[in-house]
Write an enzyme that holds these catalytic residues in place. Structure first.
Site, PDB file in Angstrom:
ATOM      1  N   ARG A   1       3.991  -5.489   0.526  1.00  0.00           N
ATOM      2  CA  ARG A   1       5.387  -5.173   0.888  1.00  0.00           C
ATOM      3  C   ARG A   1       5.471  -4.555   2.293  1.00  0.00           C
ATOM      4  O   ARG A   1       6.277  -3.659   2.541  1.00  0.00           O
ATOM      5  CB  ARG A   1       6.006  -4.170  -0.102  1.00  0.00           C
ATOM      6  CG  ARG A   1       6.150  -4.692  -1.504  1.00  0.00           C
ATOM      7  CD  ARG A   1       7.199  -5.803  -1.561  1.00  0.00           C
ATOM      8  NE  ARG A   1       7.588  -6.060  -2.937  1.00  0.00           N
ATOM      9  CZ  ARG A   1       6.889  -6.797  -3.791  1.00  0.00           C
ATOM     10  NH1 ARG A   1       5.761  -7.381  -3.398  1.00  0.00           N
ATOM     11  NH2 ARG A   1       7.328  -6.987  -5.015  1.00  0.00           N
ATOM     12  N   GLU A   6      10.414   1.553  -1.902  1.00  0.00           N
ATOM     13  CA  GLU A   6      10.244   0.279  -1.224  1.00  0.00           C
ATOM     14  C   GLU A   6      11.528  -0.016  -0.446  1.00  0.00           C
ATOM     15  O   GLU A   6      11.524  -0.700   0.566  1.00  0.00           O
ATOM     16  CB  GLU A   6      10.005  -0.796  -2.287  1.00  0.00           C
ATOM     17  CG  GLU A   6       9.752  -2.163  -1.729  1.00  0.00           C
ATOM     18  CD  GLU A   6      10.029  -3.266  -2.721  1.00  0.00           C
ATOM     19  OE1 GLU A   6       9.330  -4.260  -2.665  1.00  0.00           O
ATOM     20  OE2 GLU A   6      10.960  -3.136  -3.526  1.00  0.00           O
ATOM     21  N   SER A  34      12.927  -3.655  -7.301  1.00  0.00           N
ATOM     22  CA  SER A  34      12.019  -2.504  -7.417  1.00  0.00           C
ATOM     23  C   SER A  34      12.430  -1.460  -6.395  1.00  0.00           C
ATOM     24  O   SER A  34      12.522  -1.760  -5.209  1.00  0.00           O
ATOM     25  CB  SER A  34      10.584  -2.914  -7.101  1.00  0.00           C
ATOM     26  OG  SER A  34      10.122  -3.845  -8.024  1.00  0.00           O
TER      27      SER A  34
HETATM   28  N1  EPU Z   1       5.821  -1.124 -16.928  1.00  0.00           N
HETATM   29  C1  EPU Z   1       6.136  -0.162 -17.845  1.00  0.00           C
HETATM   30  N2  EPU Z   1       7.412   0.315 -17.896  1.00  0.00           N
HETATM   31  C2  EPU Z   1       8.379  -0.154 -17.073  1.00  0.00           C
HETATM   32  C3  EPU Z   1       8.071  -1.148 -16.117  1.00  0.00           C
HETATM   33  C4  EPU Z   1       6.777  -1.613 -16.066  1.00  0.00           C
HETATM   34  O1  EPU Z   1       5.275   0.293 -18.604  1.00  0.00           O
HETATM   35  O2  EPU Z   1       9.529   0.312 -17.208  1.00  0.00           O
HETATM   36  C5  EPU Z   1       4.474  -1.699 -16.913  1.00  0.00           C
HETATM   37  C6  EPU Z   1       4.495  -3.100 -17.521  1.00  0.00           C
HETATM   38  O3  EPU Z   1       4.325  -3.069 -18.893  1.00  0.00           O
HETATM   39  C7  EPU Z   1       3.348  -3.771 -16.843  1.00  0.00           C
HETATM   40  C8  EPU Z   1       3.306  -3.112 -15.488  1.00  0.00           C
HETATM   41  O4  EPU Z   1       4.035  -1.891 -15.603  1.00  0.00           O
HETATM   42  O5  EPU Z   1       2.126  -3.459 -17.493  1.00  0.00           O
HETATM   43  C9  EPU Z   1       3.874  -3.986 -14.400  1.00  0.00           C
HETATM   44  O6  EPU Z   1       5.236  -4.284 -14.670  1.00  0.00           O
HETATM   45  P1  EPU Z   1       5.951  -5.609 -14.108  1.00  0.00           P
HETATM   46  O7  EPU Z   1       5.103  -6.782 -14.366  1.00  0.00           O
HETATM   47  O8  EPU Z   1       7.339  -5.595 -14.600  1.00  0.00           O
HETATM   48  O9  EPU Z   1       5.904  -5.456 -12.542  1.00  0.00           O
HETATM   49  P2  EPU Z   1       6.072  -4.217 -11.552  1.00  0.00           P
HETATM   50  O10 EPU Z   1       4.744  -3.804 -11.064  1.00  0.00           O
HETATM   51  O11 EPU Z   1       6.925  -3.173 -12.180  1.00  0.00           O
HETATM   52  C10 EPU Z   1       6.137  -5.768  -9.444  1.00  0.00           C
HETATM   53  C11 EPU Z   1       7.015  -5.990  -8.239  1.00  0.00           C
HETATM   54  C12 EPU Z   1       8.251  -6.773  -8.638  1.00  0.00           C
HETATM   55  C13 EPU Z   1       7.806  -8.106  -9.188  1.00  0.00           C
HETATM   56  C14 EPU Z   1       6.896  -7.849 -10.393  1.00  0.00           C
HETATM   57  C15 EPU Z   1       6.300  -9.112 -10.950  1.00  0.00           C
HETATM   58  C16 EPU Z   1       6.645  -4.137  -6.714  1.00  0.00           C
HETATM   59  C17 EPU Z   1       7.216  -2.908  -6.096  1.00  0.00           C
HETATM   60  N3  EPU Z   1       7.391  -4.731  -7.646  1.00  0.00           N
HETATM   61  O12 EPU Z   1       6.862  -4.935 -10.340  1.00  0.00           O
HETATM   62  O13 EPU Z   1       9.012  -7.006  -7.448  1.00  0.00           O
HETATM   63  O14 EPU Z   1       8.919  -8.894  -9.579  1.00  0.00           O
HETATM   64  O15 EPU Z   1       5.778  -7.000  -9.993  1.00  0.00           O
HETATM   65  O16 EPU Z   1       5.347  -9.607 -10.066  1.00  0.00           O
HETATM   66  O17 EPU Z   1       5.535  -4.530  -6.357  1.00  0.00           O
HETATM   67  C18 EPU Z   1      10.771  -6.197  -6.088  1.00  0.00           C
HETATM   68  O18 EPU Z   1       9.923  -6.014  -5.209  1.00  0.00           O
HETATM   69  O19 EPU Z   1      11.981  -5.908  -5.907  1.00  0.00           O
HETATM   70  C19 EPU Z   1      10.343  -6.690  -7.387  1.00  0.00           C
HETATM   71  C20 EPU Z   1      11.190  -6.828  -8.407  1.00  0.00           C
END
Ligand code: EPU
Length: 342
Positions: free
Chosen positions: A166, A338, A242
């Site tokens: 990012r 972010e 995010s």
């Molecule tokens: N998780 C939780 N609770 C929550 C949210 C997430 O326990 O409320 C856990 C999930 O269970 C999972 C892990 O955290 O084990 C990762 O969650 P998720 O796959 O939803 O992805 P993220 O890391 O929260 C990132 C990106 C998103 C992107 C997703 C999918 C960043 C800052 N965010 O989110 O990007 O869509 O991965 O690849 O890196 C964005 O940048 O605006 C965005 C939505």
């Protein structure tokens, strides 16, 4: 060129913050943008300038006392087609997902996992947008810009953009200096789906599709379904995707956390570093679905802050600070937004 004064930014930020800009200027060509910059130089105008895209990663804390710039350029042109690759020059002002749709419809592959990310093409090159195991930098070969201090055109190779998670040079040492006008992508004529992200294979199975039969538009549709399931639609509930970045921490720090939380999700970055989902930490702190005034934490994904109605930028940033403090006191890790605070 469209130029307006005392302009409401409500349609230009997905958080739905009702801030105003002193001036708002939309240009239709690189020459118009250059002429605008040269006129400012001639006038000795040093007032603040901010170039926006779809406004999906911005938080306006105040009215903007200066000029907001926005591109209305919308062209997609093939510049070369060699062996397995097609090279495409895309205007910064095109909506990102329209470009992904266009690429999938043209049988140009690579961008499927980046489907439905809000924002415009220019921002993809600034922010290195990413999702489901893919990042924009994997497909960007160079970026055309206009220097907002001189009006000169400058091309950046992908290396010069210094892409990271990012992040790019346009967010660090050259922040605010260059306006992205075109992004040059290299896509493939062969479809090689990226199914590494946990949950993607399961989603394919649930859809009753065999891996080897999967098409790019099926993959795009699956990604769209996953996003719609987890992320709020800004047209319904103001948000900027995010809100925080996932922190990259030393492995030793992660091992300390894992002693207390053996189930802690994490991704290996390299031998010494681990990325830990901020959404998980925020949820552990009890913030998921909670609110502070009109600013809330989305009930299905704790990494997303939402405008529950008439929130100001300050309401959202207060919530941000409360979450940062709780995560830091529980995990000893500072998480950072972010989203860009303006
Ligand atoms: N998780 C939780 N609770 C929550 C949210 C997430 O326990 O409320 C856990 C999930 O269970 C999972 C892990 O955290 O084990 C990762 O969650 P998720 O796959 O939803 O992805 P993220 O890391 O929260 C990132 C990106 C998103 C992107 C997703 C999918 C960043 C800052 N965010 O989110 O990007 O869509 O991965 O690849 O890196 C964005 O940048 O605006 C965005 C939505």
């Amino acid at each position: 060129m469209n130029s307006q004064d005392n302009y409401s930014l409500l349609p230009h930020n997905t958080f739905g913050i009702d801030a105003r800009a002193t001036h708002f200027v939309e240009y239709d060509s690189v020459e118009e943008l250059q002429a605008f910059v040269r006129q400012r130089i001639e006038n000795g105008d040093n007032s603040p300038l901010l170039h926006i895209g779809g406004g999906s990663n911005l938080l306006f804390l105040n009215n903007f006392e200066g000029t907001i710039l926005h591109s209305r350029m919308k062209k997609i042109e093939v510049t070369a087609d060699e062996n397995d690759y097609v090279y495409v020059r895309v205007s910064a002002g095109i909506t990102w997902d329209d470009w992904v749709q266009y690429a999938v419809d043209s049988n140009w592959y690579g961008l499927e996992n980046l489907s439905l990310i809000p924002g415009e093409v220019g921002a993809s090159a600034v922010q290195n947008i990413g999702a489901y195991g893919s990042e924009a930098k994997d497909f960007i070969i160079f970026v055309d810009t206009v220097d907002l201090q001189t009006g000169e055109i400058r091309h950046f190779t992908a290396d010069e953009c210094q892409y990271g998670y990012r992040n790019s040079i346009f967010k660090t040492s050259l922040r605010g200096r260059y306006a992205v006008t075109y992004v040059h992508f290299r896509l493939s004529h062969s479809f090689r789906p990226n199914l590494e992200y946990g949950g993607l294979r399961a989603a394919i199975e649930r859809a009753g599709i065999e891996d080897y039969n999967l098409t790019a538009s099926q993959l795009r549709n699956l990604i769209i379904d996953i996003r719609r399931e987890k992320l709020p639609d800004p047209a319904v509930l103001g948000n900027a995707g995010s809100f925080f970045m996932n922190p990259i921490i030393p492995r030793s720090t992660f091992e300390r956390i894992a002693r207390d939380y053996p189930q802690a999700p994490h991704y290996d970055v390299d031998a010494d570093h681990v990325k830990i989902p901020a959404g998980w930490m925020i949820e552990q702190c009890g913030w998921k679905g909670r609110a502070l005034g009109p600013a809330g934490v989305y009930e299905k994904q704790a990494l997303v802050l939402v405008n529950l109605g008439d929130a100001t930028g300050k309401n959202i940033s207060n919530l941000c600070e409360a979450i940062q403090a709780d995560v830091e006191s529980r995990f000893g890790i500072r998480i950072y937004p972010e989203v860009n605070f303006i």
